[in-house]
Scaffold this active site. Structure first.
Site, PDB file in Angstrom:
ATOM      1  N   TYR A  30       0.852  -1.208   0.000  1.00 18.02           N
ATOM      2  CA  TYR A  30       0.000   0.000   0.000  1.00 18.02           C
ATOM      3  C   TYR A  30       0.882   1.250   0.000  1.00 18.02           C
ATOM      4  CZ  TYR A  30      -3.233   3.601   1.633  1.00 18.02           C
ATOM      5  OH  TYR A  30      -3.961   4.760   1.755  1.00 18.02           O
ATOM      6  N   LYS A  80       1.431   4.451  -2.797  1.00 16.64           N
ATOM      7  CA  LYS A  80       1.299   5.877  -2.502  1.00 16.64           C
ATOM      8  C   LYS A  80       2.616   6.620  -2.778  1.00 16.64           C
ATOM      9  CE  LYS A  80      -3.026   5.679  -1.435  1.00 16.64           C
ATOM     10  NZ  LYS A  80      -4.018   6.301  -2.341  1.00 16.64           N
TER      11      LYS A  80
HETATM   12  P1  NAP Z   1     -12.914   4.772   2.060  1.00 14.16           P
HETATM   13  O1  NAP Z   1     -13.720   5.427   3.100  1.00 14.16           O
HETATM   14  O2  NAP Z   1     -12.654   3.310   2.136  1.00 14.16           O
HETATM   15  O3  NAP Z   1     -13.576   5.105   0.630  1.00 14.16           O
HETATM   16  C1  NAP Z   1     -12.988   4.614  -0.528  1.00 14.16           C
HETATM   17  C2  NAP Z   1     -13.790   5.082  -1.720  1.00 14.16           C
HETATM   18  O4  NAP Z   1     -13.131   4.594  -2.905  1.00 14.16           O
HETATM   19  C3  NAP Z   1     -15.193   4.516  -1.735  1.00 14.16           C
HETATM   20  O5  NAP Z   1     -16.063   5.521  -2.212  1.00 14.16           O
HETATM   21  C4  NAP Z   1     -15.102   3.372  -2.752  1.00 14.16           C
HETATM   22  O6  NAP Z   1     -16.315   3.188  -3.474  1.00 14.16           O
HETATM   23  C5  NAP Z   1     -14.076   3.921  -3.705  1.00 14.16           C
HETATM   24  N1  NAP Z   1     -13.413   2.890  -4.504  1.00 14.16           N
HETATM   25  C6  NAP Z   1     -12.631   1.868  -4.083  1.00 14.16           C
HETATM   26  N2  NAP Z   1     -12.190   1.158  -5.124  1.00 14.16           N
HETATM   27  C7  NAP Z   1     -12.698   1.754  -6.242  1.00 14.16           C
HETATM   28  C8  NAP Z   1     -12.597   1.500  -7.631  1.00 14.16           C
HETATM   29  N3  NAP Z   1     -11.881   0.474  -8.106  1.00 14.16           N
HETATM   30  N4  NAP Z   1     -13.244   2.327  -8.498  1.00 14.16           N
HETATM   31  C9  NAP Z   1     -13.977   3.352  -8.035  1.00 14.16           C
HETATM   32  N5  NAP Z   1     -14.111   3.651  -6.728  1.00 14.16           N
HETATM   33  C10 NAP Z   1     -13.482   2.856  -5.849  1.00 14.16           C
HETATM   34  O7  NAP Z   1     -11.467   5.428   1.919  1.00 14.16           O
HETATM   35  P2  NAP Z   1     -10.873   6.856   2.385  1.00 14.16           P
HETATM   36  O8  NAP Z   1     -10.225   6.652   3.713  1.00 14.16           O
HETATM   37  O9  NAP Z   1     -11.850   7.939   2.185  1.00 14.16           O
HETATM   38  O10 NAP Z   1      -9.669   6.994   1.341  1.00 14.16           O
HETATM   39  C11 NAP Z   1      -9.709   7.847   0.205  1.00 14.16           C
HETATM   40  C12 NAP Z   1      -8.303   7.969  -0.351  1.00 14.16           C
HETATM   41  O11 NAP Z   1      -7.425   8.494   0.645  1.00 14.16           O
HETATM   42  C13 NAP Z   1      -7.686   6.648  -0.793  1.00 14.16           C
HETATM   43  O12 NAP Z   1      -6.912   6.844  -1.949  1.00 14.16           O
HETATM   44  C14 NAP Z   1      -6.800   6.273   0.389  1.00 14.16           C
HETATM   45  O13 NAP Z   1      -5.772   5.408   0.007  1.00 14.16           O
HETATM   46  C15 NAP Z   1      -6.324   7.636   0.819  1.00 14.16           C
HETATM   47  N6  NAP Z   1      -5.858   7.702   2.221  1.00 14.16           N
HETATM   48  C16 NAP Z   1      -6.683   7.423   3.262  1.00 14.16           C
HETATM   49  C17 NAP Z   1      -6.191   7.568   4.575  1.00 14.16           C
HETATM   50  C18 NAP Z   1      -7.041   7.371   5.783  1.00 14.16           C
HETATM   51  O14 NAP Z   1      -6.529   7.647   6.875  1.00 14.16           O
HETATM   52  N7  NAP Z   1      -8.287   6.956   5.672  1.00 14.16           N
HETATM   53  C19 NAP Z   1      -4.875   7.974   4.788  1.00 14.16           C
HETATM   54  C20 NAP Z   1      -4.082   8.231   3.706  1.00 14.16           C
HETATM   55  C21 NAP Z   1      -4.585   8.113   2.435  1.00 14.16           C
HETATM   56  P3  NAP Z   1     -17.374   2.021  -3.134  1.00 14.16           P
HETATM   57  O15 NAP Z   1     -17.581   1.989  -1.651  1.00 14.16           O
HETATM   58  O16 NAP Z   1     -18.574   2.467  -3.899  1.00 14.16           O
HETATM   59  O17 NAP Z   1     -16.791   0.759  -3.655  1.00 14.16           O
END
Ligand code: NAP
Length: 250
Positions: free
Chosen positions: A156, A160
């Site tokens: 992962y 990134k």
């Molecule tokens: P999340 O709550 O799990 O939401 C992920 C979103 O991505 C959902 O809307 C999901 O849609 C969508 N998704 C996943 N696979 C997909 C695909 N193949 N095509 C289209 N949509 C897809 O995640 P989040 O925490 O908001 O994360 C958002 C971004 O921030 C990600 O890139 C993650 O790696 C990054 N990030 C998160 C954190 C954290 O602390 N949470 C930290 C650093 C970076 P469905 O539910 O409809 O499938």
């Protein structure tokens, strides 16, 4: 004056988490939004209604961004709906937390497909129109793990790290066309993605490890994306905005 008055934004993975907060904030700031999701159709439909209540136009498009054909159809639908894309937020992402030796190549492939090929395919489809119009802001969701890595996050974090280096290189390439490319690196913010690592009883302890002594909120990420989308950041490209309570500083 609203910050994104009259602009059109495409947010991938907007059915929950950071994508949802970002789409709503952009709409509050005057943008029409195309929200993409993969499986959470009900959540996406609710978000469309919320955006429309704000007086903005919104369409939800189901597409798996890791599939080239679906990614380009997503962009075609966005252009068919609103005629252009001023801001692209490559937010969709997936994560599996596991010791490297226990992780299967299929799990690596899933993360590489969504976190790397996803932004590549969607950006590839959006760029020609941005180049033709001589303007655009692309915002890629990376992670603090892309800077510092993390135990049980090898692949992962690698995806990134890719997003960070790719953001800088693409920014150099498309800057002369008036297109800016930046990243946001979140950390220590609870969403569905990381609730299993930060269950409620662990959050207070985690907060004490951060200089700011509290966890973040998805809206903190949305505000960083808003800044990178808006005119205020017109002299910024190839940068990463770290939104992590001060947990990394370099
Ligand atoms: P999340 O709550 O799990 O939401 C992920 C979103 O991505 C959902 O809307 C999901 O849609 C969508 N998704 C996943 N696979 C997909 C695909 N193949 N095509 C289209 N949509 C897809 O995640 P989040 O925490 O908001 O994360 C958002 C971004 O921030 C990600 O890139 C993650 O790696 C990054 N990030 C998160 C954190 C954290 O602390 N949470 C930290 C650093 C970076 P469905 O539910 O409809 O499938």
């Amino acid at each position: 004056m609203m910050r994104l008055d009259g602009q059109v934004a495409l947010v991938t993975g907007a059915s929950k988490g950071f994508g949802r907060s970002t789409a709503l904030l952009f709409a509050q700031e005057g943008a029409d939004v195309i929200i993409n999701y993969r499986s959470s159709g009900e959540e996406a439909a609710k978000l469309v209604a919320e955006v429309e209540r704000l007086g903005r136009r919104c369409v939800a498009v189901q597409a798996d961004v890791s599939d080239e054909g679906q990614a380009s159809r997503l962009v075609e639908s966005a252009i068919a709906a609103f005629g252009r894309i001023d801001v692209l937020v490559n937010n969709a992402g997936v994560m599996e937390v596991k010791p490297f030796a226990e992780q299967t190549p299929a799990a690596w492939e899933a993360m590489i497909a969504v976190n790397i090929f996803g932004p590549l395919y969607v950006t590839r489809a959006v760029l020609p129109l941005m180049i033709e119009r001589g303007r655009g802001s692309i915002i890629n969701l990376a992670s603090q793990l892309g800077h510092v890595g993390g135990e049980n996050f090898a692949v992962y974090s690698g995806t990134k790290g890719f997003v960070l280096a790719y953001t800088k290189s693409l920014a150099r390439e498309v800057g002369p066309h008036g297109i800016r490319v930046n990243a946001v690196c979140p950390g220590s913010i609870v969403t569905d993605m990381n609730l299993s690592i930060f269950p409620p009883d662990r959050q207070a302890q985690k907060a004490q490890e951060l200089p700011l002594r509290h966890m973040g909120d998805p809206l903190d990420v949305a505000y960083a994306a808003l800044y990178l989308a808006a005119e205020e950041s017109k002299f910024m490209t190839g940068q990463c905005v770290d939104v992590n309570g001060g947990s990394t500083m370099a």
